[in-house]
Design a protein around this motif. Structure first.
Motif, short mmCIF file in Angstrom:
data_model
loop_
_atom_site.label_atom_id
_atom_site.label_comp_id
_atom_site.label_asym_id
_atom_site.label_seq_id
_atom_site.Cartn_x
_atom_site.Cartn_y
_atom_site.Cartn_z
N ARG A 151 0.84 -1.21 0.00
CA ARG A 151 0.00 0.00 0.00
C ARG A 151 0.87 1.26 0.00
O ARG A 151 0.53 2.26 -0.63
N ASP A 154 2.39 1.63 -3.59
CA ASP A 154 1.41 1.87 -4.64
C ASP A 154 0.83 3.29 -4.50
O ASP A 154 -0.29 3.49 -4.05
N ASP A 156 -0.31 5.54 -6.57
CA ASP A 156 -1.54 5.94 -7.26
C ASP A 156 -2.70 5.00 -6.96
O ASP A 156 -3.79 5.13 -7.52
N LYS A 157 -2.46 4.03 -6.06
CA LYS A 157 -3.50 3.12 -5.57
C LYS A 157 -4.22 2.37 -6.69
O LYS A 157 -5.43 2.12 -6.62
N ASP A 158 -3.46 1.96 -7.71
CA ASP A 158 -4.07 1.21 -8.80
C ASP A 158 -3.82 -0.29 -8.68
O ASP A 158 -4.07 -1.05 -9.59
N ARG A 159 -3.25 -0.71 -7.54
CA ARG A 159 -2.99 -2.13 -7.23
C ARG A 159 -1.96 -2.74 -8.17
O ARG A 159 -1.93 -3.95 -8.38
#
Length: 218
Positions: A151, A154, A156-159
């Motif tokens: 987490r 990442d 940009d939190k796009d997994r």
């Protein structure tokens, strides 16, 4: 030079060879046997599953003491990078290097079922071989396989993780530990991480490729 280092390591191993001969089959078939050869005076961080490890290790056959692997002669003699406990090395190494301190040295006796099993590994490891490893840990840092670290990386939190995201994370970790490194150092780590984890070779590491959601304990 690397061959000489491996040879000297082999000489040291032979001093312990009679121990392996005397070990019973029962002792060698249930777990990894760990002997701490050297422990540094200070240990601020111990390795755990999911950590990024930088290690040199030499492998021998317990049966006759012959050497089948020397990391000092592989990949131009660079210590190996891998994430602990996720199957990037044989299970016996994953188990035997837990709770290690940077600078610590261990000798591990790995039974066949935690090594290369009934198939062995051609051309040097026969089927059902008990293995002995001499291991030296140089550094340990929180690896990107932990859910928390995934987490953090990442951004940009796009997994998915890009090389830029992983590189930035590594730089912050090393700077936080007071040991910033040069660009070639980080590039080498990135190459190794993506070689082992970017299974579809698209230049990204997905959560699935890093097994984050299959291994909640990481």
């Amino acid at each position: 030079m690397s061959k000489l280092v491996c040879l000297l390591s082999l000489v040291g191993f032979l001093h312990m060879f009679f121990f392996f001969i005397l070990a019973t089959a029962d002792e060698l078939n249930d777990e990894v046997k760990i002997e701490v050869v050297f422990m540094p005076d200070k240990c601020e961080k111990k390795s755990k599953k999911g950590d990024l490890m930088n290690v040199h290790y030499d492998g021998y056959l317990a049966k006759d003491g012959s050497q089948f692997y020397c990391s000092r002669s592989d990949k131009a003699g660079h210590a190996q990078w891998f994430v602990l406990g996720v199957g990037q090395v044989i299970k016996g190494l994953d188990m035997g290097m837990v709770d290690m301190c940077p600078g610590e040295k261990r000798k591990l006796i790995v039974p066949p079922e935690l090594g290369f099993g009934a198939k062995g590994k051609e051309p040097s490891v026969p089927p059902n071989a008990t293995l002995v490893f001499e291991v030296e840990l140089f550094s340990v840092s929180r690896g990107p396989r932990s859910m928390e670290a995934f987490r953090d990386i990442d951004l940009d939190k796009d997994r998915t993780l890009t090389k830029a995201e992983v590189k930035q994370y590594l730089k912050l970790e090393y700077e936080k530990g007071g040991a910033p490194r040069d660009e070639p150092f980080y590039e080498k780590i990135l190459t190794d991480i993506f070689r082992k984890s970017d299974h579809d070779k698209d230049g990204l590491i997905s959560a699935k490729e890093y097994n984050v959601y299959e291994h909640d304990e990481l």
